[in-house]
Write an enzyme that holds these catalytic residues in place. Sequence first.
Site, PDB file in Angstrom:
ATOM      1  N   TYR A 189       6.607   9.788  16.283  1.00  0.00           N
ATOM      2  CA  TYR A 189       6.970   9.566  14.873  1.00  0.00           C
ATOM      3  C   TYR A 189       8.282  10.279  14.519  1.00  0.00           C
ATOM      4  O   TYR A 189       9.157   9.707  13.863  1.00  0.00           O
ATOM      5  CB  TYR A 189       5.822  10.078  14.005  1.00  0.00           C
ATOM      6  CG  TYR A 189       5.925   9.794  12.534  1.00  0.00           C
ATOM      7  CD1 TYR A 189       5.395   8.617  11.994  1.00  0.00           C
ATOM      8  CD2 TYR A 189       6.505  10.707  11.659  1.00  0.00           C
ATOM      9  CE1 TYR A 189       5.463   8.371  10.631  1.00  0.00           C
ATOM     10  CE2 TYR A 189       6.578  10.460  10.301  1.00  0.00           C
ATOM     11  CZ  TYR A 189       6.047   9.301   9.794  1.00  0.00           C
ATOM     12  OH  TYR A 189       6.108   9.052   8.433  1.00  0.00           O
TER      13      TYR A 189
ATOM     14  N   GLN B   3       7.774  17.746  14.016  1.00  0.00           N
ATOM     15  CA  GLN B   3       6.407  18.113  13.612  1.00  0.00           C
ATOM     16  C   GLN B   3       5.527  18.159  14.858  1.00  0.00           C
ATOM     17  O   GLN B   3       5.546  17.214  15.667  1.00  0.00           O
ATOM     18  CB  GLN B   3       5.857  17.105  12.592  1.00  0.00           C
ATOM     19  CG  GLN B   3       4.373  17.238  12.291  1.00  0.00           C
ATOM     20  CD  GLN B   3       3.996  18.587  11.687  1.00  0.00           C
ATOM     21  OE1 GLN B   3       4.732  19.143  10.878  1.00  0.00           O
ATOM     22  NE2 GLN B   3       2.868  19.117  12.083  1.00  0.00           N
TER      23      GLN B   3
ATOM     24  N   ILE C 140       3.380  13.140   1.124  1.00  0.00           N
ATOM     25  CA  ILE C 140       3.076  12.391  -0.090  1.00  0.00           C
ATOM     26  C   ILE C 140       1.588  12.049  -0.082  1.00  0.00           C
ATOM     27  O   ILE C 140       1.003  11.803   0.984  1.00  0.00           O
ATOM     28  CB  ILE C 140       3.935  11.096  -0.157  1.00  0.00           C
ATOM     29  CG1 ILE C 140       5.441  11.423   0.065  1.00  0.00           C
ATOM     30  CG2 ILE C 140       3.722  10.359  -1.476  1.00  0.00           C
ATOM     31  CD1 ILE C 140       6.056  12.376  -0.932  1.00  0.00           C
TER      32      ILE C 140
ATOM     33  N   ARG D  17       0.841  -1.207   0.000  1.00  0.00           N
ATOM     34  CA  ARG D  17       0.000   0.000   0.000  1.00  0.00           C
ATOM     35  C   ARG D  17       0.867   1.246   0.000  1.00  0.00           C
ATOM     36  O   ARG D  17       2.040   1.216   0.382  1.00  0.00           O
ATOM     37  CB  ARG D  17      -0.877   0.041   1.259  1.00  0.00           C
ATOM     38  CG  ARG D  17      -1.812  -1.131   1.359  1.00  0.00           C
ATOM     39  CD  ARG D  17      -2.964  -0.833   2.278  1.00  0.00           C
ATOM     40  NE  ARG D  17      -2.578  -0.767   3.676  1.00  0.00           N
ATOM     41  CZ  ARG D  17      -3.168   0.014   4.582  1.00  0.00           C
ATOM     42  NH1 ARG D  17      -4.148   0.818   4.231  1.00  0.00           N
ATOM     43  NH2 ARG D  17      -2.775   0.004   5.833  1.00  0.00           N
TER      44      ARG D  17
ATOM     45  N   ILE E 259       3.250   4.350  -0.301  1.00  0.00           N
ATOM     46  CA  ILE E 259       4.594   4.496  -0.870  1.00  0.00           C
ATOM     47  C   ILE E 259       5.197   3.114  -1.129  1.00  0.00           C
ATOM     48  O   ILE E 259       5.848   2.884  -2.152  1.00  0.00           O
ATOM     49  CB  ILE E 259       5.490   5.319   0.085  1.00  0.00           C
ATOM     50  CG1 ILE E 259       5.026   6.785   0.127  1.00  0.00           C
ATOM     51  CG2 ILE E 259       6.957   5.251  -0.342  1.00  0.00           C
ATOM     52  CD1 ILE E 259       5.767   7.654   1.153  1.00  0.00           C
TER      53      ILE E 259
ATOM     54  N   GLY F 207       5.525   1.780   8.158  1.00  0.00           N
ATOM     55  CA  GLY F 207       5.447   2.837   9.164  1.00  0.00           C
ATOM     56  C   GLY F 207       4.012   3.158   9.508  1.00  0.00           C
ATOM     57  O   GLY F 207       3.100   2.980   8.697  1.00  0.00           O
TER      58      GLY F 207
END
Length: 240
Positions: A147, A141, A180, A12, A14, A84
């Site tokens: 993450y 982030q 993405i 699935r 990337i 991930g």
Amino acid sequence: MARVAVVTGGTRGIGEAISVALRDQGVTVAANYAGNDEKAREFSDRTGIRAFKWDVSDFDACVGGIQQIESELGPVDVLVNNAGITRDGTMKRMTRQAWDEVIDVNLGGCFNMAKAVFEGMQARKFGRIVNIGSINGQAGQYGQVNYAAAKSGIHGFTKALAQEGARSGVTVNAIAPGYIDTEMVAAVPEDVLAKIVARIPVGRLGKAEEIARGVVFLCGEEAGFITGSTLSINGGQHMY
Ligand code: CAA
């Protein structure tokens, strides 16, 4: 004989684009996945790429999965650590479980998988390991301490393992994707995502195929002098 590649989270997003791009180079690809059987079946039917189910955060499952792939397809020459997950939330809301899950899958998975293939690659004097990091591991982030820590860890892991593999023809590199157009990014609240996209100089989300192109480049036979590097593919959102 065709090279054999394992792409984690390879059915699935990337990972799917990476599996397909490597297949298009004549590589025999094994796509690992953890959960979505229906999507994996549909992926295999459509692409002809075999899917293998195990959880990359489970060390023994990684060793067993690689043993199965090597007995059915041959020794693994290429490993793409792409699997991930996100469990976003501000520090105030983030649970210990959300921390552990992201560290165990995103970073622990890289160790487990590399451990299962690295010695074989060294013995055969050829290997390509590409770890998928993130812009958010480089820059941080809001709402992603788990993450960002895991992805930042991947960048350190890459540079350390690159030094161990260099003498035996095993290169280890990272790609740091920006935002993405995948289900993972689509899960970001619309208003938050709009603000993020507004800060991307290229003016749009990236495409999974644009990451896959970088993976193919780093996995090439001609890429033997590139090791320990990070290729940022982020539309100019973060430059350094
Ligand atoms: N900087 C400073 N303040 C910020 C901020 C930022 N970047 N983002 C939000 N805030 C502030 C808000 O303005 C708000 O402040 P007020 O209450 O004073 O208005 C406060 O923080 C709370 O913001 P939210 O309403 O967004 O809080 P929430 O608890 O509902 O959600 C969140 C928090 C889950 C982190 C949400 O903001 C979010 O999902 N953010 C996006 C995180 C992200 O980019 N994830 C990437 C996933 S894709 C991926 O990871 C792939 C990859 O590799 C790139």
